[in-house]
Design an enzyme around this catalytic site. Structure first.
Site, PDB file in Angstrom:
ATOM      1  CD  GLN A 268       0.035  -2.884  -7.180  1.00 30.12           C
ATOM      2  OE1 GLN A 268       0.437  -1.804  -7.593  1.00 30.12           O
ATOM      3  NE2 GLN A 268      -0.979  -3.001  -6.345  1.00 30.12           N
ATOM      4  N   GLY A 269       2.547  -6.462  -9.711  1.00 25.74           N
ATOM      5  CA  GLY A 269       2.720  -6.510 -11.164  1.00 25.74           C
ATOM      6  C   GLY A 269       1.486  -5.994 -11.872  1.00 25.74           C
TER       7      GLY A 269
ATOM      8  CB  SER B  56       2.490  -0.049 -13.957  1.00 27.84           C
ATOM      9  OG  SER B  56       1.666   0.703 -13.085  1.00 27.84           O
TER      10      SER B  56
ATOM     11  CB  SER C 216       7.806  -0.725  -5.352  1.00 25.63           C
ATOM     12  OG  SER C 216       7.458   0.519  -5.887  1.00 25.63           O
TER      13      SER C 216
ATOM     14  CD  GLU D 252      -7.257   4.004   2.263  1.00 24.41           C
ATOM     15  OE1 GLU D 252      -7.634   4.860   3.082  1.00 24.41           O
ATOM     16  OE2 GLU D 252      -6.170   3.392   2.361  1.00 24.41           O
TER      17      GLU D 252
ATOM     18  CB  SER E 146      -1.307  10.029 -12.712  1.00 21.93           C
ATOM     19  OG  SER E 146      -2.465  10.087 -13.530  1.00 21.93           O
TER      20      SER E 146
END
Length: 383
Positions: A125-126, A128, A160, A243, A364
């Site tokens: 995943q690009g 952040s 990741s 989700e 966060s």
């Protein structure tokens, strides 16, 4: 709230349990990165061959198409069986694939979805960037349109599995002068394309799952844009509709197992005689039960309304912080032995070190508190 299970769901649970009992690997996921990827791919293929890959994907795209309650049952039994984490397949199965299902062209779906489900293609995943973590709208990586291509320059961080990925879900800015949510595009980036540099980041637990990714005049076909140019924010947010409140079921089952193991360990080494330790363990056992009840309540709400509420942020926040408390207690019970830690020798210490990321990754703790304050408590926006 309906927390009962029908006869059909009970039989489904038995089928899940029987298959997992027969097929969960006896060996643990290897520590060596290359071996771990091979392990992840092999396990994903085993799930696919048995019809257990993409449990929440529609059957039209090769998934299992389980109901929300069946997903809960599968995830609970999966965790109880100590089945392996899907590892490097996580982004493709839970983010990239669902986003393609909802937004991609038929050609894009036909090419990528089967490869994700079978474990043949690893995605990362690009999102952040060094100056845009939880604030996705602040990204600065740019894609300049040149003919039928995007010329991409910029960087991403905390990516990741970037060092082993074949494809990336990349959000970048494609409109000059655009700000915040406007002018973003969601594109499929070939991680083997010229101009991409991946620099692994070594974590304090010893692992190198994260990486920085740099783009220097990387050429991406416009045919790889998903959902149209300038619609990147909408496309990225659409993934959230997949989700349904089940995201932390496995973590909560693991926490219920962990607290009982901690209580047994404290009794065995005599630390239960310390009232402070006993009080903390009792409190955490109650919290484990409480967050599980909150999850069932939220899932019951989803079953009735079809939509998850902002209450999911309460569950996410509480689960992640409770996990850190459990991991800290596990280390405390080990005493001075933790000073001799070497990665691979002690899962408890490795879990403790990895656990610091739980309240950062994927939104966060501060962002979750903002959501809770604004959407649940009606407080003024903090920014």
């Amino acid at each position: 709230m309906d927390i009962g299970f029908s006869l059909e769901e009970t039989r489904f649970r038995e089928a899940c349990r029987d298959w997992l009992h027969a097929h969960v690997p006896a060996e643990k996921r290897p520590l060596n990165a290359a071996d771990a990827i091979d392990f992840d791919k092999a396990w994903q293929r085993r799930l696919f061959d048995a019809g257990w890959a993409g449990i929440n994907w529609p059957t039209d795209y090769g998934g299992r198409g389980l109901s929300i309650v069946q997903q809960v049952v599968w995830l609970e039994e999966y965790a109880k069986a100590h089945a392996p984490w899907i590892g490097a397949n996580f982004v493709g199965i839970n983010h990239g694939g669902p986003t393609l299902i909802l937004n991609a062209s038929e050609a894009q779906k036909a090419y990528h979805l089967p490869r994700i489900l079978k474990g043949e293609a690893i995605w990362c995943q690009g999102f952040s960037e060094p100056g845009a973590g939880s604030d996705l709208a602040g990204i600065k990586t740019r894609g300049r349109i040149e003919g039928d291509e995007l010329i991409v320059n910029g960087s991403k961080i905390w990516t990741s599995f970037a060092h082993v990925a074949d494809w990336q879900e990349l959000v970048l800015r494609t409109e000059d002068g655009s700000r915040r949510h406007a002018g973003l595009s969601w594109v499929i980036c070939d991680m083997h394309a010229p101009g991409i540099t991946v620099r692994p980041i070594r974590k304090m637990s010893g692992q190198t799952e994260f990486a920085e990714v740099f783009y220097d005049d990387v050429r991406i076909p416009l045919a790889n844009v998903v959902g149209g140019l300038g619609n990147g924010w909408k496309v990225a947010m659409s993934t959230l509709s997949f989700e349904r409140g089940t995201g932390f079921i496995a973590d909560q089952v693991k926490q219920s197992q962990e607290i009982e193991e901690l209580i047994a360990a404290a009794r065995a080494n005599g630390m239960m005689k310390d009232d402070r330790v006993a009080d903390q363990l009792a409190q955490m056992r109650a919290e484990v039960a409480a967050v599980r009840a909150m999850t069932y309540r939220n899932i019951s709400h989803v079953v009735r309304t079809g939509q998850p509420g902002a209450e999911a942020s309460v569950i996410r926040l509480f689960t992640s912080e409770l996990g850190q408390r459990l991991e800290r207690m596990a280390v405390l019970l080990k005493g001075a032995d933790i000073l001799d830690f070497r990665y691979g020798d002690d899962d408890a210490v490795a879990d403790y070190l990895r656990g610091f990321a739980a309240t950062i990754a994927g939104g966060s703790a501060q962002i979750q508190r903002d959501i809770i304050g604004e959407r649940l408590l009606g407080l003024p926006k903090s920014r």
